[in-house]
Design an enzyme around this catalytic site. Structure first.
Site, mmCIF file in Angstrom:
data_model
loop_
_atom_site.group_PDB
_atom_site.id
_atom_site.type_symbol
_atom_site.label_atom_id
_atom_site.label_comp_id
_atom_site.label_asym_id
_atom_site.label_seq_id
_atom_site.Cartn_x
_atom_site.Cartn_y
_atom_site.Cartn_z
ATOM 1 N N GLU A 235 -13.984 -25.471 -9.759
ATOM 2 C CA GLU A 235 -14.982 -26.067 -8.860
ATOM 3 C C GLU A 235 -15.250 -27.460 -9.387
ATOM 4 O OE1 GLU A 235 -18.299 -27.697 -8.001
ATOM 5 O OE2 GLU A 235 -19.346 -25.861 -8.634
ATOM 6 N N CYS A 269 -23.466 -30.635 -7.286
ATOM 7 C CA CYS A 269 -22.169 -30.766 -6.630
ATOM 8 C C CYS A 269 -22.285 -30.640 -5.114
ATOM 9 C CB CYS A 269 -21.205 -29.722 -7.174
ATOM 10 S SG CYS A 269 -20.804 -29.943 -8.915
#
Length: 467
Positions: A235, A269
């Site tokens: 990720e 994020c």
């Protein structure tokens, strides 16, 4: 004080005042070998434990975290600067994820029958072994939880290389697992430099690796995993689009966009980094954003009155300031903020950036700080095109008064997650992960527990269901 810090150490530095709080020695090769050996030995036993034993451990971890949530939250605030109330929420979310897999892991990993015209076949889900997890600082407890909860429930053992600026949080999680009754070697923290993590992938005892972090770090880990033919998940951040269509509730969209962008000082994020608004409502939206900006209170992250915390470090704030300055040189306009705040600590003004055209560095980069990038588009087709004009593909949001229209737009966005009339969210039962440059694989939900198990086919050709 700086001169007293060893070169072979990791430091806990309070970004509110830039004072060094604590240091930990980096592990030498002998210590690291001991950790890996313990994890490997523990796996041989842990993989045979009953699901209820594993569930009991995870429930106990969750209980300890809830009981100590103010303490854990204060430690996260101390080490990386987030608002204390946000840190407490993070601890509560982490506890919920541990409970989720404790409650559902056995069901998820039950034998899965397969249709076949001859005999009987099923999938048996079996743990892989020792897993290496490399995690970032922005959510020091939640990031660990996302990989620990499903994989320990599945019967794997874990080695964690946490970010070097949150060493106390990293060590505390190992302490909590031991307090909860985890056998030695099931969960271990590693104080090692980042480059050492990629080297560890070559160790035959480590069966897979997961990383949340930057694209360079992800590329390094993925290359190592590929070389040694090991499973990996990544990720790698994002530059999420937040699309506001002309039939949206503007006040709700403004609140979500500004609050979401300032959450965790913009160091998320899945933060709404690119706010894309249809032209017919753009002026009204922008004026409301300016009003919302005026109410932001910068200050002590432990204070309940503060709404914008410092960034995680001096390096972080300097990097974001440099990105904004470069964007301005390339034609962008700063409507509000854009500068370092003249006070002690890693503080930056909440920043409103517009006129960002293709070719501008800010058009393609992820800015990991309190920088609100505003775009005008003529219609939803242009909004989708702009949303997809990035190598990232993690999350996204679409705001509209017409859910059918919003879903149609969401289907066209090249990303792993899209939320309608809401920020990209986090709940235990929903999968989390991206596509394109944002990585691959999923965490949370049932999907999260299947990433690092062997789905073994067992077939009996002449028998009925043996169960």
């Amino acid at each position: 004080m700086e001169n007293s810090i060893k070169e072979s150490s990791v430091k806990s530095v309070n970004p509110f005042n830039n004072e060094i709080v604590k240091q930990f020695d980096v592990m030498n090769d002998k210590e690291l070998e001991s950790k890996i050996s313990k994890a490997d030995a523990a796996f041989k036993t842990w993989k045979k434990t009953a699901f209820n034993v594993r569930a009991k451990l995870l429930h106990k971890v969750a209980s300890i975290m809830r009981d100590r949530k103010k303490e854990l939250g204060a430690l996260a605030t101390l080490e990386m600067g987030k608002l204390h109330r946000e840190a407490i929420q993070e601890v509560e979310l982490s506890a919920a994820i541990f409970d989720y897999y404790a409650d559902n892991g056995e069901k998820f990993l039950a034998d899965s029958p397969l249709e076949t015209p001859i005999g009987f076949a099923f999938l048996s889900y079996e743990p892989l072994g020792v897993l290496l997890s490399v995690q970032p600082w922005n959510f020091p407890f939640y990031q660990i939880t996302r990989s620990a909860a499903p994989n320990i429930m599945a019967g794997n053992t874990m080695l964690f290389k946490h970010a070097s600026n949150v060493p106390q949080c990293a060590q505390l999680m190992e302490d909590i697992f031991l307090e909860a009754g985890a056998p030695e070697g099931v969960y271990q923290n590693l104080f090692i430099p980042g480059e050492k993590a990629s080297e560890l992938v070559s160790d035959i005892r480590i069966k897979a690796v997961t990383l949340t972090g930057s694209e360079p770090a992800g590329a390094s880990i993925a290359a190592a995993a590929g070389k040694y033919i090991k499973k990996s998940t990544l990720e790698l951040g994002g530059s999420d689009a937040f699309i506001v269509l002309n039939d949206a509730n503007i006040d709700e969209a403004v609140d979500a966009a500004v609050n979401g962008r300032m959450w965790n000082a913009g160091q998320v994020c899945t933060s709404p980094k690119r706010i894309i608004v249809e032209e017919s409502i753009a002026d009204s939206f922008l004026e409301k954003v300016k009003v919302k900006f005026a109410s932001i209170k910068v200050g002590d992250p432990m204070s309940p009155e503060t709404t914008l915390a410092p960034l995680s470090s001096e390096k972080a704030v300097e990097g974001v300031i440099k990105q904004v300055q470069q964007a301005v040189k390339e034609g962008a306009t700063v409507l509000l903020g854009g500068k370092r705040i003249d006070r002690k600590g890693a503080f930056m003004e909440p920043t409103l950036l517009t006129n960002i055209e293709p070719g501008n560095s800010a058009y393609n980069e992820e800015i990991f700080g309190p920088v609100f990038m505003f775009y005008r588009v003529k219609d939803e087709n242009e909004a989708v095109a702009l949303a997809n004009a990035t190598n990232f593909g993690l999350g996204g949001s679409v705001f509209s008064g017409d859910e059918k229209r919003a879903v149609n737009v969401a289907r066209q966005i090249e990303t792993g997650m899209v939320y309608i009339n809401h920020l990209t969210g986090i709940t235990p039962e929903l999968p989390f992960g991206g596509t394109k440059g944002s990585g691959y694989g999923r965490e949370q939900s049932p999907a999260g527990i299947y990433e690092f198990v062997n789905a073994k086919l067992i077939r009996i050709t002449k028998a009925s269901n043996p169960n």
